[in-house]
Design an enzyme around this catalytic site. Structure first.
Site, PDB file in Angstrom:
ATOM      1  N   GLU A 171       0.839  -1.191   0.000  1.00  0.00           N
ATOM      2  CA  GLU A 171       0.000   0.000   0.000  1.00  0.00           C
ATOM      3  C   GLU A 171       0.880   1.248   0.000  1.00  0.00           C
ATOM      4  O   GLU A 171       1.690   1.441   0.889  1.00  0.00           O
ATOM      5  CB  GLU A 171      -0.887   0.005   1.255  1.00  0.00           C
ATOM      6  CG  GLU A 171      -1.661   1.288   1.461  1.00  0.00           C
ATOM      7  CD  GLU A 171      -2.439   1.306   2.788  1.00  0.00           C
ATOM      8  OE1 GLU A 171      -2.382   0.309   3.536  1.00  0.00           O
ATOM      9  OE2 GLU A 171      -3.102   2.321   3.048  1.00  0.00           O
TER      10      GLU A 171
ATOM     11  N   ASP B  33      -1.137  -0.883   5.638  1.00  0.00           N
ATOM     12  CA  ASP B  33      -1.000  -0.240   6.948  1.00  0.00           C
ATOM     13  C   ASP B  33      -1.948  -0.860   7.967  1.00  0.00           C
ATOM     14  O   ASP B  33      -2.996  -1.380   7.606  1.00  0.00           O
ATOM     15  CB  ASP B  33      -1.319   1.251   6.838  1.00  0.00           C
ATOM     16  CG  ASP B  33      -0.216   1.999   6.098  1.00  0.00           C
ATOM     17  OD1 ASP B  33       0.919   1.483   6.042  1.00  0.00           O
ATOM     18  OD2 ASP B  33      -0.499   3.086   5.570  1.00  0.00           O
TER      19      ASP B  33
ATOM     20  N   ASP C  29      -4.215   0.216   9.776  1.00  0.00           N
ATOM     21  CA  ASP C  29      -5.294   1.142  10.128  1.00  0.00           C
ATOM     22  C   ASP C  29      -6.526   0.812   9.282  1.00  0.00           C
ATOM     23  O   ASP C  29      -6.515  -0.146   8.520  1.00  0.00           O
ATOM     24  CB  ASP C  29      -4.842   2.596   9.918  1.00  0.00           C
ATOM     25  CG  ASP C  29      -4.414   2.870   8.474  1.00  0.00           C
ATOM     26  OD1 ASP C  29      -4.708   2.033   7.586  1.00  0.00           O
ATOM     27  OD2 ASP C  29      -3.801   3.921   8.231  1.00  0.00           O
TER      28      ASP C  29
END
Ligand code: TTJ
Length: 653
Positions: A439, A512, A514
C-alpha cells in the site's frame, strides 16, 4: 485362558493408541490449532450422528477453566455391556480401539467416515485424561489417562484407569457425556478458539435442522459466553443467513430433500442481485470447498432444468441469448448437502468428493425436485426471476467477452507500462519467489530497497483497487491496479485462471495497520476470492504483519506486533525505554521494513485460508457489500489489525 487373551488384546490396543501418540499428524493432520480442534470434532461428530439419526435432539459443548472440553448428547448412550469380541465394555472399545467409531460398523449407523472419521480413540490417545459418563437408568463412569511411565521409559496413552463402573446414582436422563483435556505435550497450543467452535456448531445446526446445539465458555469469568444454535428451517435458514443484507430476487429459498440410490440429497437455492455465485457443498456434514461429484451433479441439474423451463415457456425473446451454466448461477446462493456411505475424498486438501455415483444421483434428484416445484404455479415468480437474471448474465457475458478480447489485445502493449510499476525479482523459480503488494508509493519504495532482490518482487499500489464485489467483470478489468496485479501474477482470471502460470508462489499483501489498510486488504482478498479462488484455496495468499510498536533504548530494540506483545517488549527493554507507534509502513526505513516484516527468517505471515468458504463469503459480503452497519460492527470488533481472522493462520515462512 480368556484372561490371557484379554491381556494380549489389551496390550495390542494400547500399542495402537501409542502409534497415534508417536505420529499424531497421521491421524489428525497436524498438532497445530487445526489438529487440536480435530480431536474435538471427532467427539462432536459422534453426538451429532446420534442426533442426525433421530435418537437425540440436543448436543451441548462446554469449555472449562482447566483447558478441558465436554460434549454431551441426549441419545441412547454408548453401549455399556461387554463387547463379545473385545471382552470389555462398549465404552472401552470406543475409546481404545482405533477406527472403531462410535458404533462398531453397525449397519444402522448410517453415514460416517470422511475427514473426521478416525474415531474417538484418537481423541483419547492425545488427551491428558478423558472421562465418559453414560446415562441409562443409572450413571456409568469411566476414566482414561496418559502419563510418562519412568520404569518403561515411555508415554502410556489413553489407558483405562479402571473398567467401566456402573454407579448407584440413579438418573432420568439418557445420553452420553465425554470430557477431555488435550495433552499440552502433544499440541503446539491447547487453547480452543471460541470463534472456530461457534462457527462449526452453527454450521452443524444449519445442516441438521431442528437439533439444539448449545455452546458455553466457562474459561474466563469476564468473558462468559453462552449461545444456542437451532434452525428449524435447516438449509433454508442457512441460505437466508448467507443472503442477509443482500437484495433478494424472491423472498423464500427454493428447497428440496430426497433420497436417490441410497444417497440423501438436500439443497436450498436463492438468487440475489449480486453478480457472483456462492454454491457451498457438504458431504456427511463435512464442507467440500473443492467441490466434487455432488456439486457437479447439482450444477448440471440446475442448468438442465432451467434451460428446459426457459425454452418450453418461450421466456427468452432475444434470439442471440444462449445460456451457459454460469448464467444460471449469477447471484445464486445455494447449499447442497448429501449424506452417503463409503465416501472418497480427493483433491489437494482432500475436500473434494470423488464418488462417481454421487454425480448422477444428485443430478437427477435436482432435475426431478426442481421440476416438481416448477409445476407448482405458485412458484412461477421465482423461476421467472431466475431466468430473467440469467438473461442479464448472458448478455453481460457477451459484452464481457468483447471487453476481455479488447483487454487481451491491449495487454501486449499495455503490460510494459503496467508492469513498469513492478520491481520484479531476478530468480525465475516461481516456487521460491514472492510478490509483495504494498500500500502506497513510499512504503513501496522502502520495500524495493530493503528486499531480497533475488526472490522478492514489489508491486506498489497507488490508489485503491476497485471493489470487485460491486461490479461485473468488465468493470473490474478496467481498473488499472487490478490489471497490474493480474499481469504480475500471470495466472489470468475466472475461467481462464491457470495456477501453472503463477509467477510467485507467495502473494503477500502489505498494508497499513489502520482502517484504510484494512479496507485495501479486504478489497484485494475479495478480488482474489472472486476471480482467483484457487490462488487462495491452494494457500498462496498471505498477509504481511508489520509491527505496531518499536520499544527501544540505546542499543536494544524490540518490536511488538500486537498490544499483547507490547507489554512483553517493555518488560524486556526495561526502565527508560522509548516507544514509537507506527502509523504506517511508510514510517519505516528500508532496513527496518526488511527486519520486521520481509525477512523470511524472522517475519510472521498470516496465511489466508478458505476452509470455511461460507463464512468467508459472509465476511466478504459484510466487508464489501451494502450493509454499512454490519461492516462497522465487524471492523469495531476486529479493531486489532494484527489479530488473526477466522480465515487466517499465523505461519512462520
Ligand atoms: C450405538 O448403538 C446402540 C445405541 O447407541 C449407539 C451409540 O453409540 N450412540 C451414541 C454414541 N450416542 N452418542 C454417542 C457418543 C457421544 C459422544 C459425546 C461421544 C462419543 C464417542 C459417542
Amino acid at each position: 485362558m480368556a484372561h490371557t487373551d484379554y491381556n494380549s488384546q489389551d496390550i495390542k490396543i494400547l500399542e495402537g493408541l501409542e502409534a497415534v501418540r508417536v505420529r499424531p499428524g497421521m491421524y489428525i493432520g497436524s498438532t497445530g490449532p487445526k489438529g487440536l480442534h480435530h480431536i474435538l470434532w471427532e467427539i462432536v461428530d459422534n453426538a451429532i450422528d446420534e442426533a442426525a439419526n433421530g435418537y437425540a435432539d440436543k448436543v451441548e459443548v462446554v469449555l472449562y477453566k482447566d483447558g478441558s472440553v465436554s460434549v454431551e448428547d441426549n441419545g441412547r448412550g454408548i453401549p455399556t455391556d461387554i463387547h463379545k469380541q473385545a471382552g470389555v465394555s462398549g465404552v472401552q472399545v470406543v475409546f481404545t480401539q482405533l477406527h472403531a467409531g462410535g458404533k462398531f460398523n453397525n449397519d444402522n449407523y448410517s453415514f460416517s467416515g470422511g475427514l473426521h472419521g478416525v474415531g474417538a480413540s484418537v481423541t483419547n490417545a492425545l488427551s491428558e485424561w478423558l472421562e465418559v459418563e453414560v446415562y441409562n437408568k443409572v450413571v456409568y463412569k469411566m476414566r482414561f489417562h496418559s502419563y510418562y511411565d519412568a520404569s518403561r521409559k515411555k508415554v502410556i496413552s489413553g489407558e483405562p484407569v479402571a473398567p467401566l463402573e456402573k454407579t448407584k446414582i440413579k438418573t432420568d436422563k439418557h445420553g452420553t457425556f465425554v470430557r477431555f483435556k488435550p495433552d499440552a505435550k502433544v499440541f503446539e497450543t491447547v487453547e480452543f478458539s471460541l470463534e472456530t467452535i461457534a462457527k462449526r456448531l452453527r454450521e452443524l445446526a444449519f445442516l441438521n435442522k431442528g437439533i439444539t446445539i448449545k455452546l458455553t465458555d466457562l474459561r474466563d469469568d469476564d468473558k462468559f459466553f453462552n449461545k444456542t444454535f437451532k434452525y428449524d428451517g435447516g438449509l433454508v435458514d442457512y441460505v437466508l443467513y448467507l443472503n442477509e443484507g443482500k437484495q433478494k430476487l424472491y423472498d423464500l429459498p427454493v428447497y428440496a430433500k430426497t433420497e436417490k440410490d441410497g444417497i440423501l440429497i438436500e439443497f436450498a437455492i436463492q438468487h440475489t442481485d449480486s453478480y457472483t455465485e456462492s454454491v457451498f457443498s457438504f458431504v456427511n456434514n463435512i464442507p467440500t470447498p473443492e467441490g466434487g461429484t455432488h456439486e457437479v451433479g447439482f450444477k448440471s441439474g440446475v442448468t438442465r432444468i432451467l434451460n428446459d423451463y426457459a425454452k418450453s415457456n418461450n421466456l427468452v425473446k432475444e434470439k442471440d441469448v444462449v445460456f451457459t451454466g454460469e448464467d444460471f448461477r449469477e447471484g445464486m446462493t445455494a447449499i447442497i448437502s448429501v449424506k452417503m456411505k463409503n465416501v472418497e475424498f480427493e483433491g489437494q486438501t482432500k475436500t473434494k468428493l470423488g464418488n462417481p455415483e454421487a454425480k448422477s444421483a444428485v443430478e437427477s434428484a435436482t432435475v426431478e425436485e426442481l421440476d416438481k416445484l416448477i409445476k407448482n404455479k405458485k412458484n412461477k415468480q421465482i423461476f421467472d426471476a431466475m431466468i430473467k437474471k440469467a438473461v442479464g448474465a448472458a448478455k453481460a457475458r457477451n459484452a464481457a467477452r468483447h471487453a476481455k478480447e479488447v483487454a487481451r489485445a491491449k495487454s501486449g502493449a499495455d503490460s510494459a507500462k503496467l508492469i513498469g510499476k513492478l520491481a520484479s525479482c531476478s530468480s525465475k523459480k516461481a516456487e521460491l519467489n514472492e510478490v509483495f503488494i504494498v500500500e502506497g508509493d513510499s512504503a513501496g519504495g522502502s520495500a524495493k530497497q530493503g528486499r531480497d532482490r533475488q526472490h522478492q518482487a514489489i508491486l506498489p499500489l497507488r490508489g485503491k483497487p476497485l471493489n470487485a464485489e460491486k461490479k461485473r467483470i468488465e468493470e473490474v478489468l478496467k481498473n488499472e491496479e487490478i490489471r497490474t496485479i493480474i499481469s504480475a501474477l500471470g495466472t489470468g482470471i475466472g475461467n481462464d485462471f491457470n495456477i501453472a502460470n503463477l509467477n510467485y508462489h507467495k502473494v503477500i499483501i502489505l498494508s497499513d495497520a489502520d482502517q484504510d489498510g484494512a479496507h485495501i486488504r479486504a478489497i484485494l482478498l475479495t478480488f482474489f476470492f472472486r476471480y482467483m479462488k484457487q490462488l487462495v484455496q491452494d494457500g498462496h495468499v498471505y498477509i504481511g504483519m508489520p509491527p505496531l510498536y518499536k520499544v527501544y533504548k540505546k542499543d536494544v530494540t524490540v518490536y511488538a506486533y500486537d498490544d499483547n506483545e507490547l507489554q512483553k517488549a517493555i518488560d524486556k527493554v526495561g526502565r527508560g525505554y522509548q516507544l514509537q507507534r507506527y502509523k504506517g509502513l511508510g514510517e519505516m526505513n528500508p532496513e527496518q521494513l526488511w527486519d520486521t516484516t520481509m525477512d523470511p527468517q524472522k517475519r510472521v505471515l498470516m496465511q489466508v485460508t478458505i476452509e470455511d468458504a461460507a463464512e468467508a463469503e459472509k465476511l466478504i459480503t459484510t466487508l464489501m457489500g451494502d450493509d454499512i452497519d454490519g461492516r462497522k460492527a465487524y471492523i469495531a470488533e476486529h479493531a486489532d489489525f494484527n489479530k488473526e481472522d477466522s480465515f487466517m493462520n499465523k505461519v512462520n515462512v
